[in-house]
Every structure is written in C-alpha cells, then in structure tokens.
Motif scaffolding. Structure first.
Motif, PDB file in Angstrom:
ATOM      1  N   GLY A 154       0.799  -1.226   0.000  1.00 59.26           N
ATOM      2  CA  GLY A 154       0.000   0.000   0.000  1.00 59.26           C
ATOM      3  C   GLY A 154       0.825   1.266   0.000  1.00 59.26           C
ATOM      4  N   TYR A 155       0.136   2.409   0.138  1.00 61.95           N
ATOM      5  CA  TYR A 155       0.802   3.708   0.037  1.00 61.95           C
ATOM      6  C   TYR A 155       1.798   3.892   1.181  1.00 61.95           C
ATOM      7  CZ  TYR A 155      -3.209   4.652  -3.029  1.00 61.95           C
ATOM      8  OH  TYR A 155      -4.174   4.601  -4.011  1.00 61.95           O
ATOM      9  N   ASP A 156       2.846   4.623   0.906  1.00 64.09           N
ATOM     10  CA  ASP A 156       3.939   4.816   1.853  1.00 64.09           C
ATOM     11  C   ASP A 156       3.588   5.946   2.829  1.00 64.09           C
ATOM     12  OD1 ASP A 156       6.335   5.077   3.174  1.00 64.09           O
ATOM     13  OD2 ASP A 156       7.563   5.034   1.358  1.00 64.09           O
ATOM     14  N   THR A 202      -3.784  19.358  -2.154  1.00 68.88           N
ATOM     15  CA  THR A 202      -4.895  18.394  -2.200  1.00 68.88           C
ATOM     16  C   THR A 202      -4.772  17.381  -1.062  1.00 68.88           C
ATOM     17  OG1 THR A 202      -5.081  18.633  -4.585  1.00 68.88           O
ATOM     18  CG2 THR A 202      -5.982  16.608  -3.648  1.00 68.88           C
ATOM     19  N   THR A 250       5.350  -0.978  -8.220  1.00 73.34           N
ATOM     20  CA  THR A 250       5.206  -2.013  -7.191  1.00 73.34           C
ATOM     21  C   THR A 250       6.213  -1.863  -6.048  1.00 73.34           C
ATOM     22  OG1 THR A 250       6.648  -3.450  -8.474  1.00 73.34           O
ATOM     23  CG2 THR A 250       4.281  -3.751  -8.772  1.00 73.34           C
ATOM     24  N   MET A 268      -1.307  12.891 -13.677  1.00 72.43           N
ATOM     25  CA  MET A 268      -2.279  12.707 -12.611  1.00 72.43           C
ATOM     26  C   MET A 268      -3.678  12.500 -13.212  1.00 72.43           C
ATOM     27  SD  MET A 268      -0.091  12.692 -10.269  1.00 72.43           S
ATOM     28  CE  MET A 268      -1.196  12.435  -8.870  1.00 72.43           C
ATOM     29  N   LEU A 272       5.214   8.869  -2.390  1.00 73.11           N
ATOM     30  CA  LEU A 272       3.776   8.593  -2.456  1.00 73.11           C
ATOM     31  C   LEU A 272       3.447   7.798  -3.730  1.00 73.11           C
ATOM     32  CD1 LEU A 272       0.979   9.024  -1.182  1.00 73.11           C
ATOM     33  CD2 LEU A 272       0.754  11.065  -2.612  1.00 73.11           C
ATOM     34  N   GLY A 301       5.223   2.638  -5.380  1.00 74.53           N
ATOM     35  CA  GLY A 301       4.425   1.639  -4.668  1.00 74.53           C
ATOM     36  C   GLY A 301       2.931   1.866  -4.760  1.00 74.53           C
ATOM     37  N   SER A 302       2.497   2.897  -5.488  1.00 66.51           N
ATOM     38  CA  SER A 302       1.048   3.158  -5.543  1.00 66.51           C
ATOM     39  C   SER A 302       0.380   2.375  -6.679  1.00 66.51           C
ATOM     40  CB  SER A 302       0.774   4.656  -5.670  1.00 66.51           C
ATOM     41  OG  SER A 302       1.239   5.148  -6.904  1.00 66.51           O
ATOM     42  N   THR A 361      -2.400   3.553  -9.110  1.00 67.65           N
ATOM     43  CA  THR A 361      -3.733   3.940  -8.639  1.00 67.65           C
ATOM     44  C   THR A 361      -3.848   5.441  -8.360  1.00 67.65           C
ATOM     45  OG1 THR A 361      -3.226   3.566  -6.310  1.00 67.65           O
ATOM     46  CG2 THR A 361      -4.090   1.673  -7.549  1.00 67.65           C
ATOM     47  N   LEU A 362      -2.729   6.162  -8.441  1.00 65.43           N
ATOM     48  CA  LEU A 362      -2.776   7.613  -8.196  1.00 65.43           C
ATOM     49  C   LEU A 362      -2.369   8.416  -9.427  1.00 65.43           C
ATOM     50  CD1 LEU A 362      -1.149   7.738  -4.625  1.00 65.43           C
ATOM     51  CD2 LEU A 362      -3.589   7.779  -5.206  1.00 65.43           C
ATOM     52  N   ILE A 409      -6.496   9.560   0.770  1.00 66.91           N
ATOM     53  CA  ILE A 409      -5.544  10.071  -0.226  1.00 66.91           C
ATOM     54  C   ILE A 409      -6.003   9.698  -1.633  1.00 66.91           C
ATOM     55  CG2 ILE A 409      -3.173   9.800  -1.067  1.00 66.91           C
ATOM     56  CD1 ILE A 409      -2.428   9.315   1.966  1.00 66.91           C
ATOM     57  N   LYS A 410      -6.405   8.443  -1.797  1.00 69.23           N
ATOM     58  CA  LYS A 410      -6.885   7.980  -3.111  1.00 69.23           C
ATOM     59  C   LYS A 410      -8.074   8.824  -3.581  1.00 69.23           C
ATOM     60  CE  LYS A 410      -8.138   5.045  -6.519  1.00 69.23           C
ATOM     61  NZ  LYS A 410      -7.444   4.983  -7.821  1.00 69.23           N
ATOM     62  N   ILE A 455      -7.078  12.439  -4.598  1.00 73.11           N
ATOM     63  CA  ILE A 455      -6.284  12.581  -5.823  1.00 73.11           C
ATOM     64  C   ILE A 455      -7.038  12.026  -7.027  1.00 73.11           C
ATOM     65  CG2 ILE A 455      -4.147  11.807  -6.949  1.00 73.11           C
ATOM     66  CD1 ILE A 455      -2.780  11.981  -4.205  1.00 73.11           C
ATOM     67  N   VAL A 483      -5.124  -2.468  -4.954  1.00 78.38           N
ATOM     68  CA  VAL A 483      -4.598  -1.901  -3.696  1.00 78.38           C
ATOM     69  C   VAL A 483      -5.710  -1.670  -2.668  1.00 78.38           C
ATOM     70  CG1 VAL A 483      -3.177  -0.167  -2.561  1.00 78.38           C
ATOM     71  CG2 VAL A 483      -2.695  -0.796  -4.938  1.00 78.38           C
ATOM     72  N   LEU A 484      -6.662  -0.797  -3.008  1.00 78.67           N
ATOM     73  CA  LEU A 484      -7.693  -0.419  -2.037  1.00 78.67           C
ATOM     74  C   LEU A 484      -9.066  -0.766  -2.551  1.00 78.67           C
ATOM     75  CD1 LEU A 484      -6.343   3.143  -1.245  1.00 78.67           C
ATOM     76  CD2 LEU A 484      -6.219   1.167   0.276  1.00 78.67           C
TER      77      LEU A 484
END
Lengths: 471, 471
Positions: free
Chosen positions: A200-202, A452, B158, B182, B206, B209-210, B213-214, B453-454, B457, B468-469
């Motif tokens: 997951g996110y850091d 944001t 990853t 973005m 951020l 590793g996302s 998804t961002l 956060i997800k 953004i 991930v989520l």
C-alpha cells in the motif's frame, strides 16, 4: 482535484479559545501552561522570524493524551503545533494563528531496542544524544546527526539529515514505521516492523518531512546500524572550493563508502582558527571520516589521499584513535559557534540548499562571490557528498539595510540552487520561511497536489497551520 | 475524513466506452488496438487471477500522449491501467472494470545519464536489462533486480526490490524524482535532481508503490552506483533453515556490507540439482555476494566464512572470477524454472511476505511445515538479509481441492507474517490478490488514511481501479 480549504485560516475567537484551554487545563493540570515566558520559549527563537507564541503549552505523556488534545482542538478549529527541542531553523514552531503547542519532552522513553533486527522504537521526545547514549553499550548507533541535539520527533518532521547522510541516508531512509495522531484524533500506525514492504501507500514517507502539518508523530521505529569496528578521520586543505568539490565527486564516484565528507570554506576555517585556537591553513578544507574494518578504513583513507593529491590537495592528515580524530575534527565540531563569534551580537541566519553534486563547486563559488559582493559576513559549511551546503550570514538585526541585503542574498541563493536542478532546502525544511520558494521549485501542479493531500487529511487546517503550504 | 467515493466503481456504459475508444482510435491510429489476443496479453497472466482484459490497448510515445489518454478517459470515468512488461505477480494489470490499457513499451528511451551525479533519467518502458546494458560502459549500474526483466515504470509502481536490496535498498530508496500524469491529465514533477530535499511532502515516495492507482509515471530519475572494483560470490549449505538464518542475522549485525544473501530451502536445492544438473547438498543453502575492493571483498568473504562455520555451515566455496561465480550461483539463477519443473503442467503461484529478521527462521520453518502438512509441492527462496522470502506453491488448476488448499496456505502464510510484525508483501505489491490483507496489516485507521488520499487525488476512481484499495 478537491475544492480549496473551506475558509481561510484565522485565529480562533477568544471565547472558543478560552473554552478549549479551560478543557485542557482541567485535564492536564500542572502539565498545562499559559505563562508568557514559556509560550515565548515555545515559538521560533533561532531565526529572525518574529516570535509568534502559542496560546498555551501542554505536556502530554502518551499518544492517548495527544489524541485528546487534538480532539479538543479539532472540535473548535484551534491550531495544534508540535514541539520537540525547538532547534528547527525555518520558523517551524511559531504559532501565527495562535493555538496549542504540544511539547513532546515528556514522551521521552526508548521503548524497545531490537538488536537482532537493527531497529528501535522511541517516543518522539527522545533526543539524538539520549538515544546515542542508550544504544552505545549494545554496539549500535543511529546515524542521523543534524548537529543540534534535536528530538527524534522533530527530526522526523523536518526530514533531517546531517553529516552522516552521505553514507547512511536521511530520516527518509532510516524511519521504519510511525505512530501518529491524525487531525481526527485517530491514532494510526503507518507500517509494520519489517525492513521493507510493498503493502500500500507509503504513509511513513508521507509523514516524514510533513513538519507536523498532517499529524503528530507519537512513536517512531528507527533503523539502527552496528558501531563500526574501526573509524578513521582526516583533514585536507585544497587550493579552491572547486578542487575540494572535485575531490568529493571523485570520492563518491569511485564508490569509496565515505561516512562523512564535510567542506568548510576559507572564511569558516579562519573563524575556527580564531575560536578554537587552531592553525589550519585558511583554505577550503575537507573533513572526512571512514567507517569499516581496520583494513578497510586504512584502504579507503589511502585512496581518498590519492584522490585529494590528484585534485591539488595539501597533506592529508588522518587518525584512527578517537582522541586524535577529535582534535582533527575540532574545527568542524565548533563551526557554528566559531562562525557566530565573527560578529559578536549579530544574529546567525542559518539556511541551506542542495544541488546535484556536479553543480556544487559552481554553486558554492557563486555563493561566496555573492556574499562578498553583498558585503555580508558569512561562512559556508557543506555536507558535500550530498551536494548540500549551509550558509550562515551574520546579521545586525537593527540595521535594516543589512537585513534587506541578507534577505535578497537568500532569495538569490535559492534561485541559484533551483537553476541547477537543486532544492530550496536539503535538510532544514520549509517552515514559514521557505514557503515562498515551493512553487518555483515544484511547479503549480505538484504544489497543488500537496495542497490536495493537506486538504483531504486536514480539511480544517488545524495541524501546524501557516507552515509548508499556503492554503 | 472525506466522504466515500461518490459512486461505487462500475464498468462504463457501452456507448460511453465506444465514444472514448473512437476518440483514441482517431488520435493513435495503428498505436491503438482492440484485438482480443492483444488485450488478453495485457491482462494478468502470471497468476491464477482470472484474466480480465482491458477494452483497448494504446501505445503512447510521450507524457503528452499519456495525458491525452487520461483526459479522454477521465471525462467519461473510463478506467486507465498502466502496463509495463506484464511481469507483476498479484493481478496488477487486470482490468476488472474494463478500460484502456496504457502500454509504455514505446516510451523506452534512456534520456540522460549524469555520471558525475550518479543518476540517470529514463522513460518508464525502459527495462532493467536494457538500462544495465546502457550503463555498463560507463562503469555504473542500477542495483534493483527483481528477477524478471521488468520495466522501470513497473518497478516504481510495485516498489520492487530483489536480491541486491539488502545492500542498496529498494525502489523506495533509489528513485530520485518522478514525472507523472495525474488523474486530471496534469503532468507533475515530484522532485528536483538533488540527492536529498526537505522541501515539502514526499510526492516521489507517495507514487512509488502506488501501483498506478494515483497517476501514471512518465519519467523516472534513478540513483546509480559505481560498478564495484571487485565482486566475490559464495555458496554455503547449512544443517537447518534456522542455522542459515542465524548466519544471516550475524552477518547483518556485524555490519558486513553483504550485497546479496539468498536462502534456498532443501526442496529448492533438490529442484535445482535436477534442473541444472548440479550436485549440491540437499540442504538449506545461502548464496552470498560481496561488492567492494579486492582486499575488502576477500576480508568480507573470510568473515562470512567464520560466521557460517560458527553456525554449523559446511564448506564455504567462493570465487571472484565472473565465470566461477556464475557456476556457483547457477542454482539461484535457475531457481524459478527449476521449481516449476517439479510439477510439469502445474501453475506456479509466486507469493512473498517479509518479517523482522529475528523472526525469519521461525517463519520459514513454520511455512515449510505448513507446506508439508497441506500436501503442497512448493519451494522457498528468500532475500533473507531483509527478512523477505518467496514461496512458490505449484498448483494443478483443475484440482479444486488443491486450489483450495493453496489459497488457505497463502492466508496462513500472511497471517503468520503479520503475527510476527511483518508485512503481507515485501516486494510484489498488493494488486488484486493481497487487498484482503491490508486491513489486518495496517488497521482500519491507516487504511482509511490511504483511502482518503486515493479519493482526494482520484475522486472518480479512474486510475487502475480495483487494485490496492477496495473503495
């Protein structure tokens, strides 16, 4: 992305504030204070930023108490400002909108040392030297050394680094996990104790360097290192800043795992000679340190000596015994106070920038010339292995012309670093005083992305408002 | 924190989709495709997750084109799934809600190598081996090696690591800066090229590793390292997994800067002997590698040899010549294919966990026992210096009982790692298949923080949805 903050940040109304303070006074008793002297001590004192005291100071003892403070403040949009040792340099602990200062000095337990895992768990009020003393017997150390005896919580907040970063990284690299109180009052853990994770996110790295604007850190898991079998230190003078920087670049490129490589410019050496009664050549000088096995540090020191000679360096004096090393490094240890003594009564305005190492010589030389041209007394000390250097202009606060010259100098320093693909701060943080440079550094899109995130996590702007980001 | 996503994610309507695809077809011509075979290749194929192909695949050539795709999709809430080499293991590139796959293979230029600064700038479609070949002549290398010839963009997504991470860190530590598109279609840069910075939130970490998804990474600045003067490698068998892990712990604790330290369990060695025609002792075995000067690697190998003996290890064979090292390491290089050959026709379900190193022996031993008890053929290979290990159960897809046993085994594996303060994935990432473990790992508060956060953004959940989520 999201809508802007619902309303611009203002001070809470006196009635609101009184009611929140009364609530905290009742809960925290003698660990709550509104004494003016204490409040002033808890605002920024190490800069020329105006002293902007909080309305009260509270001394919580655990995360639950921090959460209670945050919940009380959040309910009425009262600012919450975390405070460690007060050694930050860019106005981080000022309270421009008033509010409650959360002093973490009573959260100062080392909770666990996992020697086998090379990590430890500390409360945020533990200071660097306290941790060092705690670990020494176990043959372990925590390498991040920003100079001041900062708290670990403060070092997390500013993403601190210092002299050892070239070998061991910064707080970014040495924090395994955090516990933090978020603006909702909820206590979260950012990660497990495993050395790495892709789950997951850091969140750890999101909080490291966020300067208390997203949450208050209440526990820190840190990566430790074994105390090396042997340490050798050395000093070498160079004919020019450029030559010293070239030696640094060659050292890094050759893969010599130097643990510290510090540049002091000629002005700083002059100050050190006077202050510490030394007789070093008044020339740009590199202070180096190697960590490893006895054979390893000898080999590294020899290779560095060769590189230094190639770059025109003078005799390279080095020593492995602690006492002799201490004498060699004396000038570096005393650098701040030596510089301050150049102009007794003047204020030292410590600031830092960081550039790609290939541009370092050019940046330092241009900065030295700028100091001279601007008639500013100031010295330069650099963590040059990282391309990071500090300038310490000395300012007579009562001379508006000098103040204006120093302000303009800092603007040009940052502009110069940004022009070289550098950053407006390598390790001090943004606080109040570097906010104005963030748009030039990151561009409007990335800055809006930061806003944001801030809005989403802290929609009412209660966490250390007026720092890092202008809403 | 914020309200939940406005509406649960669904597939776009056929009309909406058709109009977006028509728009992309017009713009990208032969670089746009809806061919079923191509779409299937672009969904996850290396796992037992169902193949969920995207509706179309586009091959952009630069960040502006990626931004155009994202804008077209964002306008109609069509999912965007970034694709590198397709070597991820947890269902990262599946398209459970359809949408447009952004294949970065034509963004494969190495844009700059800054040898003096030890960094380089690459496009996301550059593969690890391509970068390696590009750098070799300059005496530099990029250390992160996840095994597969992944793209650097995928490795950012990853937070990949691999065999060298114990010495050089993971993608988290070796990415200097990113450019990304973005969900608004805006192109942002997360940081400058300086080696460190305290200038605001860590947007770089951020995004690392996302998992797409961002935002979609369109340029990567990587930290490089000098190719060491000398490399030595060695192999040593141990009487038990516990003994091998103890040798690893002692090595790390002694500060020996081992570059690689890999464990293969007895089952894996047996597979390697059969596959690579070797005659290694069928016992838990450590493969180690040292990087440094000739004298340094000799000293390190000798010290490791002493530690291995203390822990009951057998003869420690080591070599510094590339060819001899290659032979010694043969079993490690062939591990995946050797394991797969144990059950011809079976599917290998590679999964990974990571625990504090002090718990590693216990975790690996319990996992071996669990494999045996569950009647699962599988091998264990570990990056043990980080406490990270992989299990490769071999499954006959057509046997529902075996599939159920392997699923239950993976659940227990993760539970075991979490019970030991570990993580459900050290380096593979979450994708689709590890989402269900995140709440147990992080707790509801931290998971909700990730969701906040997800949502902030990517409020319309267009970026790689269903990974991930869970919204």
């Amino acid at each position: 992305m999201n809508a802007p903050l619902r309303q611009p940040r203002t001070r809470p109304s006196p009635q609101t504030l009184d009611s929140v303070l009364a609530q905290l006074a009742a809960r925290f008793g003698e660990r709550f204070s509104t004494a003016p002297a204490l409040r002033e001590q808890h605002a920024s004192t190490l800069t020329w930023a105006a002293n902007e005291p909080p309305d009260a100071v509270v001394f919580p003892q655990d995360a639950e108490e921090v959460a209670a403070i945050v919940r009380a403040c959040a309910a009425h949009r009262v600012p919450v400002i975390p405070f460690g040792a007060g050694s930050s340099l860019e106005g981080h602990v000022n309270a421009p909108f008033g509010g409650v200062c959360v002093d973490t000095s009573r959260m100062n337990a080392v909770r666990a040392v996992h020697a086998e895992d090379l990590d430890c768990v500390v409360e945020p009020g533990v200071t660097r030297k306290q941790l060092d003393a705690h670990l020494r017997d176990q043959g372990l150390f925590f390498p991040i050394d920003p100079g001041a005896d900062a708290t670990l919580g403060g070092m997390v907040a500013t993403r601190a680094s210092g002299t050892n970063a070239v070998r061991y990284g910064t707080m970014r690299d040495n924090v395994v996990a955090l516990e933090a109180v978020m603006p909702t009052g909820e206590i979260v853990r950012t990660a497990r104790r495993a050395r790495k994770s892709s789950a997951g996110y850091d969140l750890t790295r999101l909080l490291v360097g966020s300067e208390g604007t997203l949450g208050i850190v209440t526990e820190i898991t840190l990566r430790l290192h074994g105390i090396p079998e042997a340490i050798s230190g050395g000093v070498c003078a160079f004919p020019s800043v450029r030559a010293a920087c070239e030696a640094t670049i060659l050292t890094i490129q050759s893969g010599i795992p130097v643990a510290r490589i510090e540049l002091l410019d000629a002005a700083q050496i002059r100050a050190c000679n006077a202050y510490s009664k030394l007789d070093l050549a008044e020339a740009p000088t590199l202070f180096v340190e190697f960590h490893g096995t006895r054979a390893g540090v000898r080999e590294e020191a020899e290779r560095f000596g060769e590189i230094a000679r190639e770059c025109g360096g003078g005799a390279f004096a080095w020593a492995t015994e602690a006492e002799a090393r201490g004498r060699l490094w004396q000038a570096r240890h005393d650098a701040y106070w030596a510089a301050m003594s150049l102009c007794p009564g003047a204020k030292g305005i410590s600031t830092d920038v960081c550039v790609p190492i290939s541009r370092l010589a050019e940046c330092v030389e241009a900065t030295e010339a700028d100091l001279a041209r601007s008639r500013i007394v100031g010295t330069i000390v650099g963590h040059v292995g990282d391309g990071n250097f500090h300038v310490l202009p000395l300012v007579d606060d009562s001379d508006p012309d000098e103040v204006a010259r120093v302000r303009a100098f800092i603007d040009r320093l940052v502009e110069r670093a940004l022009d070289m693909e550098g950053t407006c701060t390598g390790e001090h943080g943004v606080g109040q005083k570097k906010m104005r440079f963030l748009e030039a550094e990151h561009g409007p899109g990335a800055l809006e992305l930061m806003r944001t995130i801030k809005r989403a996590i802290d929609p009412h702007d209660i966490m250390n408002p007026g720092k890092v980001l202008l809403p």
